[in-house]
Design an enzyme around this catalytic site. Sequence first.
Site, mmCIF file in Angstrom:
data_model
loop_
_atom_site.group_PDB
_atom_site.id
_atom_site.type_symbol
_atom_site.label_atom_id
_atom_site.label_comp_id
_atom_site.label_asym_id
_atom_site.label_seq_id
_atom_site.Cartn_x
_atom_site.Cartn_y
_atom_site.Cartn_z
ATOM 1 N NE ARG A 71 -3.473 -0.049 2.744
ATOM 2 C CZ ARG A 71 -3.932 0.096 3.974
ATOM 3 N NH1 ARG A 71 -3.777 -0.876 4.869
ATOM 4 N NH2 ARG A 71 -4.522 1.211 4.347
ATOM 5 C CB VAL A 104 -3.048 4.970 7.659
ATOM 6 C CG1 VAL A 104 -3.880 4.470 8.829
ATOM 7 C CG2 VAL A 104 -3.203 4.071 6.431
ATOM 8 C CG ASP A 105 -4.346 8.948 2.921
ATOM 9 O OD1 ASP A 105 -5.427 8.685 2.341
ATOM 10 O OD2 ASP A 105 -4.173 9.960 3.640
ATOM 11 C CG HIS A 120 -8.172 4.030 12.329
ATOM 12 N ND1 HIS A 120 -9.214 3.899 11.450
ATOM 13 C CD2 HIS A 120 -8.717 3.937 13.558
ATOM 14 C CE1 HIS A 120 -10.347 3.738 12.129
ATOM 15 N NE2 HIS A 120 -10.069 3.754 13.408
ATOM 16 C CD GLU A 216 -21.802 3.661 -3.054
ATOM 17 O OE1 GLU A 216 -21.096 3.348 -4.031
ATOM 18 O OE2 GLU A 216 -21.796 3.042 -1.970
HETATM 19 C C1 BV8 Z 1 -11.200 -1.868 18.664
HETATM 20 C C2 BV8 Z 1 -5.786 1.247 9.859
HETATM 21 C C3 BV8 Z 1 -11.183 -2.574 20.944
HETATM 22 C C4 BV8 Z 1 -5.163 0.065 9.232
HETATM 23 C C5 BV8 Z 1 -8.141 0.698 10.282
HETATM 24 C C6 BV8 Z 1 -18.568 -2.558 17.452
HETATM 25 C C7 BV8 Z 1 -19.381 -3.104 16.528
HETATM 26 C C8 BV8 Z 1 -18.817 -3.944 15.533
HETATM 27 C C9 BV8 Z 1 -17.454 -4.209 15.459
HETATM 28 C C10 BV8 Z 1 -16.661 -3.640 16.386
HETATM 29 C C11 BV8 Z 1 -17.205 -2.854 17.382
HETATM 30 N N1 BV8 Z 1 -16.176 -2.446 18.146
HETATM 31 C C12 BV8 Z 1 -15.017 -2.961 17.669
HETATM 32 C C13 BV8 Z 1 -15.295 -3.706 16.608
HETATM 33 C C14 BV8 Z 1 -14.312 -4.390 15.812
HETATM 34 C C15 BV8 Z 1 -13.694 -3.493 14.729
HETATM 35 C C16 BV8 Z 1 -14.723 -2.984 13.746
HETATM 36 O O1 BV8 Z 1 -15.196 -1.869 13.823
HETATM 37 N N2 BV8 Z 1 -15.022 -3.843 12.776
HETATM 38 C C17 BV8 Z 1 -15.961 -3.424 11.693
HETATM 39 C C18 BV8 Z 1 -15.360 -3.830 10.365
HETATM 40 C C19 BV8 Z 1 -17.290 -4.045 11.876
HETATM 41 N N3 BV8 Z 1 -13.013 -2.348 15.330
HETATM 42 C C20 BV8 Z 1 -11.742 -2.519 15.761
HETATM 43 O O2 BV8 Z 1 -11.140 -3.577 15.703
HETATM 44 C C21 BV8 Z 1 -11.084 -1.296 16.350
HETATM 45 N N4 BV8 Z 1 -10.446 -1.617 17.590
HETATM 46 O O3 BV8 Z 1 -12.408 -1.817 18.645
HETATM 47 O O4 BV8 Z 1 -10.446 -2.179 19.773
HETATM 48 C C22 BV8 Z 1 -11.399 -3.986 20.750
HETATM 49 C C23 BV8 Z 1 -10.288 -4.778 20.802
HETATM 50 C C24 BV8 Z 1 -10.516 -6.148 20.706
HETATM 51 C C25 BV8 Z 1 -11.815 -6.661 20.394
HETATM 52 C C26 BV8 Z 1 -12.883 -5.793 20.317
HETATM 53 C C27 BV8 Z 1 -12.686 -4.434 20.517
HETATM 54 C C28 BV8 Z 1 -9.938 -0.785 15.431
HETATM 55 C C29 BV8 Z 1 -10.459 -0.395 14.111
HETATM 56 C C30 BV8 Z 1 -9.345 0.276 13.283
HETATM 57 C C31 BV8 Z 1 -8.793 -0.661 12.246
HETATM 58 N N5 BV8 Z 1 -7.823 0.039 11.374
HETATM 59 N N6 BV8 Z 1 -7.208 1.340 9.507
HETATM 60 C C32 BV8 Z 1 -5.204 0.138 7.731
HETATM 61 O O5 BV8 Z 1 -5.447 1.215 7.177
HETATM 62 O O6 BV8 Z 1 -4.950 -0.910 7.130
HETATM 63 S S1 BV8 Z 1 -9.809 0.812 9.845
HETATM 64 C C33 BV8 Z 1 -9.810 1.225 8.155
HETATM 65 O O7 BV8 Z 1 -11.043 0.759 7.666
HETATM 66 C C34 BV8 Z 1 -9.788 2.697 7.849
HETATM 67 O O8 BV8 Z 1 -8.934 3.416 8.701
HETATM 68 C C35 BV8 Z 1 -11.254 3.078 8.051
HETATM 69 O O9 BV8 Z 1 -11.524 3.321 9.390
HETATM 70 C C36 BV8 Z 1 -11.975 1.808 7.666
HETATM 71 C C37 BV8 Z 1 -12.505 1.928 6.281
HETATM 72 O O10 BV8 Z 1 -13.678 2.684 6.396
HETATM 73 P P1 BV8 Z 1 -13.867 3.993 5.458
HETATM 74 O O11 BV8 Z 1 -12.683 4.878 5.632
HETATM 75 O O12 BV8 Z 1 -15.188 4.503 5.758
HETATM 76 O O13 BV8 Z 1 -13.747 3.403 3.971
HETATM 77 P P2 BV8 Z 1 -14.806 2.489 3.201
HETATM 78 O O14 BV8 Z 1 -14.080 1.926 2.046
HETATM 79 O O15 BV8 Z 1 -15.515 1.608 4.138
HETATM 80 O O16 BV8 Z 1 -15.897 3.538 2.659
HETATM 81 C C38 BV8 Z 1 -15.505 4.535 1.767
HETATM 82 C C39 BV8 Z 1 -16.731 5.442 1.628
HETATM 83 O O17 BV8 Z 1 -16.351 6.527 0.788
HETATM 84 C C40 BV8 Z 1 -17.930 4.758 0.980
HETATM 85 O O18 BV8 Z 1 -19.101 5.094 1.697
HETATM 86 C C41 BV8 Z 1 -17.960 5.343 -0.443
HETATM 87 O O19 BV8 Z 1 -19.291 5.468 -0.929
HETATM 88 C C42 BV8 Z 1 -17.342 6.707 -0.206
HETATM 89 N N7 BV8 Z 1 -16.668 7.296 -1.372
HETATM 90 C C43 BV8 Z 1 -16.059 6.657 -2.407
HETATM 91 N N8 BV8 Z 1 -15.538 7.587 -3.288
HETATM 92 C C44 BV8 Z 1 -15.830 8.818 -2.772
HETATM 93 C C45 BV8 Z 1 -16.534 8.634 -1.545
HETATM 94 N N9 BV8 Z 1 -16.948 9.660 -0.790
HETATM 95 C C46 BV8 Z 1 -16.687 10.937 -1.259
HETATM 96 N N10 BV8 Z 1 -15.994 11.182 -2.421
HETATM 97 C C47 BV8 Z 1 -15.566 10.163 -3.194
HETATM 98 N N11 BV8 Z 1 -14.889 10.422 -4.319
#
Ligand code: BV8
Length: 258
Positions: A71, A104-105, A120, A216
């Site tokens: 990445r 993280v970019d 993050h 979206e």
């Molecule tokens: C934690 C760094 C305590 C690494 C990242 C509660 C409920 C459910 C699950 C959980 C919960 N609590 C915790 C969890 C687990 C988990 C979680 O949330 N899982 C999800 C998937 C369900 N969370 C964790 O693990 C967190 N830690 O809770 O610790 C703990 C510990 C142990 C056990 C339990 C709890 C840590 C989470 C952080 C992970 N690291 N990034 C890396 O980069 O590789 S997260 C990473 O993914 C990004 O940083 C970002 O946060 C996420 C991606 O999301 P988005 O940025 O929103 O991107 P996405 O592609 O999804 O969407 C893009 C959007 O843009 C779309 O809507 C699209 O339509 C739109 N778009 C596209 N083009 C455009 C646009 N918008 C505007 N203009 C455009 N041109």
Amino acid sequence: MIDDQLQQARQYLAAARRVVVFTGAGISAESGVPTFRGKDATWKGMPAAVASSIGLLEQDLTTAWEWFDYRRTLLKTVVPNAAHLAVAQAETRFEDFLVVTQNVDGLHQKAGSQRIIELHGNIWRGRGLRTGKRYPLPETPLPTLPPRGDQDEPLRPDVVLFGEMLPAGAFEEAEIAASRCDVCLVIGTSGVVYPAALIPFAARDAGAAVIEVNPESTDLTPHMTLSLRGLAGDIVPRLFGQASTSPGLPFTMHTGQG
Ligand code: BV8
């Protein structure tokens, strides 16, 4: 439709003193950065959330680094787009302005934003596995995997992996700022990753106008004051009065000086 909403959003901003800009992968999409839910959100057959999990890092540090250095090579040539630049340029126009990013970019920094919380972490840094000491890692591809710090200490990516806690204080500081802001912009995020996705709710629950920019609808849309459908690179500059198409709206920002 979009112009009326833009007008409303600009009025909220024109009356605002404190602004929080909450961003996700979508704000970097027009710079060529793949999103997490985009078409290429897998690597070597692994979903991004698995490749970015604490589980993989503990199991196989070298493979985890192959994912992150892949990445980093993708990010090596990307530049901030009009949305990052508009956010950076708007910073000084408000009494209080904070970027809270899940990305993280490092593109907000490259665009010139000063006040940023990287919830993050940052892909251009490494961290000592034992000491936690941080090291800038600007070179990519990395000569050796894992990269090493002082006393040959193996480093890990200085990012928050799935299954591990956010950096101490980062989330709390962001949540406090969100609960005190007048306007929270929510740009390019699907709002599915927690606890980050709680930030827009902290703003809304404190009475702020919460304004989404996304092509979206998302899980957050039903909870937004306004949800503007479109690309960040087109809408965000217009939100801050750059290239505004609607005449007659005197664009003065509240700087707190009376
Ligand atoms: C934690 C760094 C305590 C690494 C990242 C509660 C409920 C459910 C699950 C959980 C919960 N609590 C915790 C969890 C687990 C988990 C979680 O949330 N899982 C999800 C998937 C369900 N969370 C964790 O693990 C967190 N830690 O809770 O610790 C703990 C510990 C142990 C056990 C339990 C709890 C840590 C989470 C952080 C992970 N690291 N990034 C890396 O980069 O590789 S997260 C990473 O993914 C990004 O940083 C970002 O946060 C996420 C991606 O999301 P988005 O940025 O929103 O991107 P996405 O592609 O999804 O969407 C893009 C959007 O843009 C779309 O809507 C699209 O339509 C739109 N778009 C596209 N083009 C455009 C646009 N918008 C505007 N203009 C455009 N041109």
